[in-house]
Design a protein around this motif. Structure first.
Motif, PDB file in Angstrom:
ATOM      1  N   THR A 152     -13.263  -1.215  11.844  1.00 23.76           N
ATOM      2  CA  THR A 152     -14.596  -0.902  11.315  1.00 23.76           C
ATOM      3  C   THR A 152     -15.297  -2.177  10.868  1.00 23.76           C
ATOM      4  O   THR A 152     -16.479  -2.392  11.176  1.00 23.76           O
ATOM      5  N   LYS A 187     -24.309   3.035   9.284  1.00 22.74           N
ATOM      6  CA  LYS A 187     -23.455   4.169   9.653  1.00 22.74           C
ATOM      7  C   LYS A 187     -23.295   4.295  11.163  1.00 22.74           C
ATOM      8  O   LYS A 187     -22.196   4.556  11.674  1.00 22.74           O
ATOM      9  N   LYS A 188     -24.371   4.077  11.905  1.00 24.43           N
ATOM     10  CA  LYS A 188     -24.337   4.292  13.354  1.00 24.43           C
ATOM     11  C   LYS A 188     -23.447   3.295  14.095  1.00 24.43           C
ATOM     12  O   LYS A 188     -23.113   3.503  15.267  1.00 24.43           O
ATOM     13  N   TYR A 189     -23.039   2.225  13.413  1.00 21.58           N
ATOM     14  CA  TYR A 189     -22.214   1.210  14.066  1.00 21.58           C
ATOM     15  C   TYR A 189     -20.720   1.392  13.790  1.00 21.58           C
ATOM     16  O   TYR A 189     -19.902   0.640  14.306  1.00 21.58           O
ATOM     17  N   PRO A 191     -17.072   2.617  14.249  1.00 16.87           N
ATOM     18  CA  PRO A 191     -16.344   3.095  15.434  1.00 16.87           C
ATOM     19  C   PRO A 191     -16.013   4.577  15.350  1.00 16.87           C
ATOM     20  O   PRO A 191     -15.841   5.124  14.255  1.00 16.87           O
ATOM     21  N   GLU A 192     -15.895   5.201  16.491  1.00 17.98           N
ATOM     22  CA  GLU A 192     -15.645   6.641  16.553  1.00 17.98           C
ATOM     23  C   GLU A 192     -14.388   7.045  15.790  1.00 17.98           C
ATOM     24  O   GLU A 192     -14.358   8.079  15.121  1.00 17.98           O
ATOM     25  N   GLU A 193     -13.343   6.182  15.854  1.00 15.94           N
ATOM     26  CA  GLU A 193     -12.076   6.515  15.190  1.00 15.94           C
ATOM     27  C   GLU A 193     -12.221   6.615  13.669  1.00 15.94           C
ATOM     28  O   GLU A 193     -11.436   7.295  13.008  1.00 15.94           O
ATOM     29  N   ALA A 195     -15.397   7.197  12.115  1.00 17.83           N
ATOM     30  CA  ALA A 195     -16.689   7.807  11.760  1.00 17.83           C
ATOM     31  C   ALA A 195     -16.543   8.952  10.757  1.00 17.83           C
ATOM     32  O   ALA A 195     -17.388   9.142   9.875  1.00 17.83           O
ATOM     33  N   ALA A 196     -15.451   9.715  10.874  1.00 16.98           N
ATOM     34  CA  ALA A 196     -15.277  10.877   9.986  1.00 16.98           C
ATOM     35  C   ALA A 196     -15.000  10.461   8.543  1.00 16.98           C
ATOM     36  O   ALA A 196     -15.079  11.299   7.634  1.00 16.98           O
TER      37      ALA A 196
END
Length: 264
Positions: A152, A187-189, A191-193, A195-196
Motif C-alpha cells: 500500500t 483512497k483510489k490508489y 491496491p485491491e488487496e 482496499a477493504a
C-alpha cells in the motif's frame, strides 16, 4: 547531576507537551526537565546494542557484523513490501519475522516538514509519529500484516512523498494540512488487496512538542568529530535535542554511543 550509559531511542509519553525519557541501565532521565539548562554530552566509547562490544557503530546502533546477521535489521524493516512471513518464508529468523510481521500494521499520513506516507505496527501509534516530529497525522489503512502495508505504501508513494525534510521539521517550517481530505483523495490508489481495510471515519491526531525556541538554521552534532559538547537545551522534537546555538543532536542516529550526560 550526571547520567552515563549507552544511547538508545528516547522513549515518549503522549501529553501536552509530549514527555521524553532517556533510559540507561540503572537510571532514567526525563529530558523535559532539562529544558533551559546547560547540558554537556561526552562521548566515551561505542557499545553495540546487540553484542555489547566496543566496536564502531555501523547502522541503527549495531556494529557491522551484527547489522548483517540479526533479524531486527533485515531489508523488510525499511522496505515492508519485502516481508515474507505471511508466506511462511524465512529471511533470517522466521519465528522473529512472524512475531513482527504478522500483526496489525497502519499505513498513515504524517505532516512534519511536508505530508508523507509511512508504515508502522499498530502498537507503535502514536510513537512513530512523535519520532518523526509530526505535528499532525492520520491513519489511512489498518491491515493484518506488514506485507499488505508495504505494498500500500509503495502504491501511494507514486502520489505523495515518503521522506521527511529534517531541517525543515526542526525549524518548524511546515503548514497545517487537511489530512482527512488527503486521506480521502488517496483512497483510489490503494491496491485491491488492501482496499477493504481503508479507514473511513477517523480524524487527525495533533501533537505538541516541548520546544522553547526553534533554531533559525540547524547544524548537526557529530560525536565522532566533536566528542564533548555543551550548550543550553531549548527543545525536543522527533528524536532530536535542540540547543540554543542552533546545534541539533539526533539521539536515534547515535544509538550505540556510550556517553556521559552532565546537567549544569
Amino acid at each position: 547531576m550526571q547520567y552515563e550509559g549507552v544511547l538508545r531511542k528516547m522513549q515518549t509519553e503522549i501529553g501536552s507537551p509530549i514527555q521524553y525519557y532517556m533510559l540507561f541501565e540503572n537510571d532514567f532521565l526525563n529530558v523535559n526537565q532539562v529544558l533551559d539548562k546547560q547540558l554537556q554530552i561526552d562521548f566515551l566509547k561505542h557499545q553495540c546494542l546487540n553484542c555489547g562490544l566496543d566496536k564502531p557503530i555501523f547502522r541503527q546502533g549495531f556494529c557491522k557484523s551484527c547489522f548483517f546477521e540479526i533479524p531486527a535489521t533485515g531489508d523488510w524493516i525499511m522496505r515492508p513490501e519485502l516481508s515474507t512471513a505471511h508466506l511462511d518464508k524465512e529471511d533470517r529468523d522466521l519465528a522473529y519475522e512472524k512475531k513482527v510481521q504478522l500483526q496489525p500494521h497502519i499505513v498513515y499520513l504524517a505532516n512534519s516538514s511536508n505530508i508523507k506516507v509511512g508504515v508502522t505496527r499498530k502498537s507503535q501509534i502514536p510513537t512513530r509519529w512523535i519520532d518523526q516530529g509530526a505535528h499532525e497525522a492520520i491513519e489511512i489503512v489498518e491491515v493484518p500484516n506488514r506485507y499488505l502495508a508495504g505494498i500500500t505504501e509503495v502504491a501511494l508513494k507514486d502520489h505523495i512523498g515518503d521522506k521527511t525534510n529534517w531541517r525543515k521539521m526542526l525549524t518548524n517550517n511546515a503548514d497545517d494540512e487537511d489530512l482527512v481530505t488527503w486521506r480521502n483523495n488517496l483512497k483510489k490508489y490503494i491496491p485491491e488487496e488492501a482496499a477493504a481495510y481503508f479507514i473511513e471515519s477517523n480524524s487527525e491526531t495533533n501533537l505538541e512538542f516541548p520546544v522553547l525556541a526553534y533554531p533559525s538554521k540547524v547544524k548537526s552534532l557529530n560525536l565522532d568529530k566533536t566528542p564533548s559538547f555543551t550548550s543550553k537545551l531549548k527543545g525536543i522534537k522527533g528524536q532530536y535535542l535542540i540547543f540554543e546555538d542552533n546545534t541539533v543532536f539526533n539521539v536515534r542516529s547515535n544509538e550505540g554511543y556510550y556517553v556521559a550526560l552532565t546537567i549544569k
